[in-house]
Each structure stands twice: as C-alpha cells, then as structure tokens.
Design a protein around this motif. Structure first.
Motif, PDB file in Angstrom:
ATOM      1  N   ALA A 183      -1.842   4.130   3.092  1.00 62.82           N
ATOM      2  CA  ALA A 183      -1.925   2.889   2.319  1.00 62.82           C
ATOM      3  C   ALA A 183      -2.908   1.919   2.967  1.00 62.82           C
ATOM      4  CB  ALA A 183      -0.546   2.253   2.195  1.00 62.82           C
ATOM      5  N   GLY A 238      -7.550   0.944  -0.114  1.00 62.36           N
ATOM      6  CA  GLY A 238      -6.674   0.667   1.020  1.00 62.36           C
ATOM      7  C   GLY A 238      -6.497  -0.827   1.218  1.00 62.36           C
ATOM      8  N   LEU A 239      -5.525  -1.173   2.060  1.00 58.02           N
ATOM      9  CA  LEU A 239      -5.192  -2.583   2.248  1.00 58.02           C
ATOM     10  C   LEU A 239      -6.073  -3.242   3.308  1.00 58.02           C
ATOM     11  CD1 LEU A 239      -1.276  -2.313   2.369  1.00 58.02           C
ATOM     12  CD2 LEU A 239      -2.777  -2.303   0.388  1.00 58.02           C
ATOM     13  N   ARG A 240      -6.595  -2.450   4.215  1.00 55.80           N
ATOM     14  CA  ARG A 240      -7.342  -3.001   5.358  1.00 55.80           C
ATOM     15  C   ARG A 240      -8.603  -3.724   4.935  1.00 55.80           C
ATOM     16  NH1 ARG A 240      -5.405  -0.924  10.072  1.00 55.80           N
ATOM     17  NH2 ARG A 240      -4.938   1.308  10.074  1.00 55.80           N
ATOM     18  N   GLN A 253      -7.100  -8.795   9.305  1.00 57.77           N
ATOM     19  CA  GLN A 253      -6.807  -7.353   9.355  1.00 57.77           C
ATOM     20  C   GLN A 253      -6.681  -6.735   7.958  1.00 57.77           C
ATOM     21  OE1 GLN A 253      -3.232  -7.741  11.609  1.00 57.77           O
ATOM     22  NE2 GLN A 253      -4.279  -7.986  13.565  1.00 57.77           N
ATOM     23  N   THR A 261      -6.447  -0.555  -5.470  1.00 56.11           N
ATOM     24  CA  THR A 261      -5.830  -0.832  -4.166  1.00 56.11           C
ATOM     25  C   THR A 261      -5.568   0.466  -3.399  1.00 56.11           C
ATOM     26  OG1 THR A 261      -4.783  -2.772  -5.174  1.00 56.11           O
ATOM     27  CG2 THR A 261      -3.950  -2.082  -3.031  1.00 56.11           C
ATOM     28  N   GLY A 318      -6.529   3.643   2.699  1.00 56.51           N
ATOM     29  CA  GLY A 318      -6.997   3.974   1.357  1.00 56.51           C
ATOM     30  C   GLY A 318      -7.375   5.431   1.260  1.00 56.51           C
TER      31      GLY A 318
END
Lengths: 202, 202
Positions: free
Chosen positions: A194, B197-199, A153, B193, A197
């Motif tokens: 977050a 985004g983190l995904r 994920q 980042t 993004g």
C-alpha cells in the motif's frame, strides 16, 4: 469496584450492573453459538435477568451486541492514538499485526463476524456503527497518517480516508470473505504494498 | 432454447429445467425478502416444485444460493478476460466502475450480501467459493496484471495476489461494511491510490 458518589441510588447501581451483565453475556454467547442462534432468551438466562429487562433497553439482539462492542471499546479510552516513532512503516506494521492477532482470536472472531453481518444487512445499524465505532477509529488512524503527511512521508495530495481504506480494507475483506489466512507476513506485505504502490518506480 | 442431443431422456430434461427454475427462484427471492427470510419452502413455491425436490439436490438454502451464483457466472463464459488496451490505469478504472454499478444494482446487492454472509460464517462454503468462483475470477484479474508487469508497468517484485487484494479489497469492504457510498469517482481514486501508493514520491 469503582468508587461511586454517595447520592447514586441503589436502583441505578443495580441497573448499571444488569446492563454490564447483559452486554457481557451477549458477547460471550455470540462467540459460543453464533449470531443465528443468539437469542434474547439466551442472553437473559446467561445474565441472570428477565427477558423484559433486556427488551426495556434494546429493541433487538443486534442492538444488544452493538452496545457490547461499544462497552469493549470504552475500555480503550477516548484518547487512543496509534504508535508514532517517526517510522511510519514500522508503526503501521505493528498496528496491522495486532489487528491480525485480534481477528485470529476465537474470542473476537465470531462476535465480530456477527456484527459485520448485521451491519451488512442493516443500513440503520451501519449508520450508528459509522458514527460511534468506525468513525472514531478512523479518526485515530487518520491522525497518524496526517502526522506522516506533515513530515513529508506521504503524498501531499493523498486523501487520508482513501489511505485508510487501502491500508485496512484488504485485510478486513480477506478476513470476512475468508480468501486466505491472516498472518503477520501478510500484514507486513500489505503495508509495504500500500505504501509503495503497485507501479514500477522509475 | 438450446438444441439438445436426441438421446437426452425426458426425465433428465425435466430435471435440468427444475434445477434452473429453483436456482432462479432462489436468486430472485433472496433479493426480495433477504437471506434471513429465504426458505426452502419459499423457493419451492416460487419454482413450482416440491420441497423434497430441492432437498434431494441441496442440503441447505445457502447451498442453493451458491449454485445460483455459479449459474449466473456460467453465462459469462470460461474465457473471460479483463480489457487490455495497454493503458492499465484506464482498463482498471473501467472494470472497477463496472463493479460499482453491479454492487449498486438492487438486483445483485441483496443476493451478494447474503452470499457474503454465508461465506463469512461457513468455512466449508468459503472453501468451495474460493475454488469455484473467487479463484477463477482472481486468475482473470492476475492475468491482466501479469501482462502489465511484463510490460514494465508494475513493480517487478509485485505479488499479484496482494495486488488483487489492494485493488479490490477496499471497494468490497466499503460495500459490505457500508462505510461510504460506491461511486465512479471512488472507483477511479482507488485505482490511482493503489497504483501510485501512499508514499511521497521523491
């Protein structure tokens, strides 16, 4: 009252009770009068102990307050974990909304600001804070993110420390610097932004 | 020295010079002794004015310090803008690295921590800060992001205030709470980042 071993001397028991009374007094007082007006004298009076008892165990009011936070944290147990329903976004929103509630709670707001101020101005205290409070909490957060990363994920090359910063940093900075209200809606949007993004996804 | 209109009375000129001397003294002193030990007496002695001169214009040392920051900001001009080469990532990295340099500069570190502490504990000062310093700086950042959004580089539904928080919040929180060193590499990775985004991107 907890059951105690028979060989615990009375002195140690009294000492432990005094310690807890002092830490509770420090935490309550800083919330009532603010950090600037918090004093060892005031803590001693509230806890019903002599000033010298406090100075025997702690070098400063900052050190007392720090241990008060540690005592608070102990209640949460060493095996704490973030919720893991498999839905990372929902789990993080739950956690972030709980953080919003805590930061908005007047019982916690002023003591936590006082601690943050001390950390900001005292590199030694900041190092102890990192080791004993922020570090362990960070590990708990990273464990949840790691599970999501293993489940495909999160980005494979994501730095989990940076991920923690990007998720929690904006909320903590908004709280400390009072740049806007902390609401459940803000918490949700922060998680979404977050995770997704800023970039346009083609 | 700037050219002054002929009808400026000598008194007003002296008053302006005193004002600047006081603000400069406050800024220098807080960097040397820290906010806790900063005093109106100390500022007056350094600036070569009487204490009463300071109290006539400012109610507290926090108020003096705040105006010192405003004076600093004035030098940057009202038409400031972030760089816009068309490459948002490169432009933001440049800006974030400059912020890292500034926060690591001992001349700024302690005064800015002192101001942050005041803001954290004083909602009224925080409101003035938002209106006169943070707000205008935020608009400058949002203008750059808006240009990128128009160019199709950022998500169409992106909330630009949230974007500013996600980009700058982690760095400011890391600095204030001393959770880790501020380096150019950290600045770059933060931008990457936040933008990506983190995904996991499928």
């Amino acid at each position: 009252m907890t059951t105690r071993r028979q060989n615990t001397p009375n002195a140690a028991r009294r000492s432990d009770a005094s310690r807890r009374a002092i830490l509770t007094a420090a935490f309550e007082l800083v919330g009532e009068v603010g950090y600037a007006k918090l004093s060892i004298e005031g803590i001693a009076a509230r806890a019903g102990v002599g000033k010298q008892t406090i100075y025997r165990w702690w070098p400063s009011k900052g050190a007392v307050l720090f241990d008060a936070f540690l005592m608070l944290g102990e209640g949460e147990g060493g095996e704490a974990a973030l919720p893991d329903t498999g839905d990372l976004e929902a789990d993080l929103k739950l956690v972030m909304r709980a953080t919003v509630d805590e930061l908005n709670d007047p019982r916690f707001d002023e003591p936590m600001r006082a601690l943050s101020t001390e950390i900001s101005h005292d590199p030694d205290l900041a190092a102890v804070y990192r080791e004993r409070l922020d570090g362990p909490m960070r590990e708990i957060k990273k464990r949840r993110l790691e599970a999501a990363q293993r489940a495909g994920q999160l980005a494979e090359d994501l730095d989990l420390d940076m991920a923690v910063d990007v998720l929690w940093g904006p909320l903590l900075n908004r709280w400390l610097q009072r740049t806007g209200p902390l609401t459940p809606e803000y918490a949700d949007k922060l998680i979404e932004t977050a995770l997704n993004g800023l970039r346009h996804r083609r």
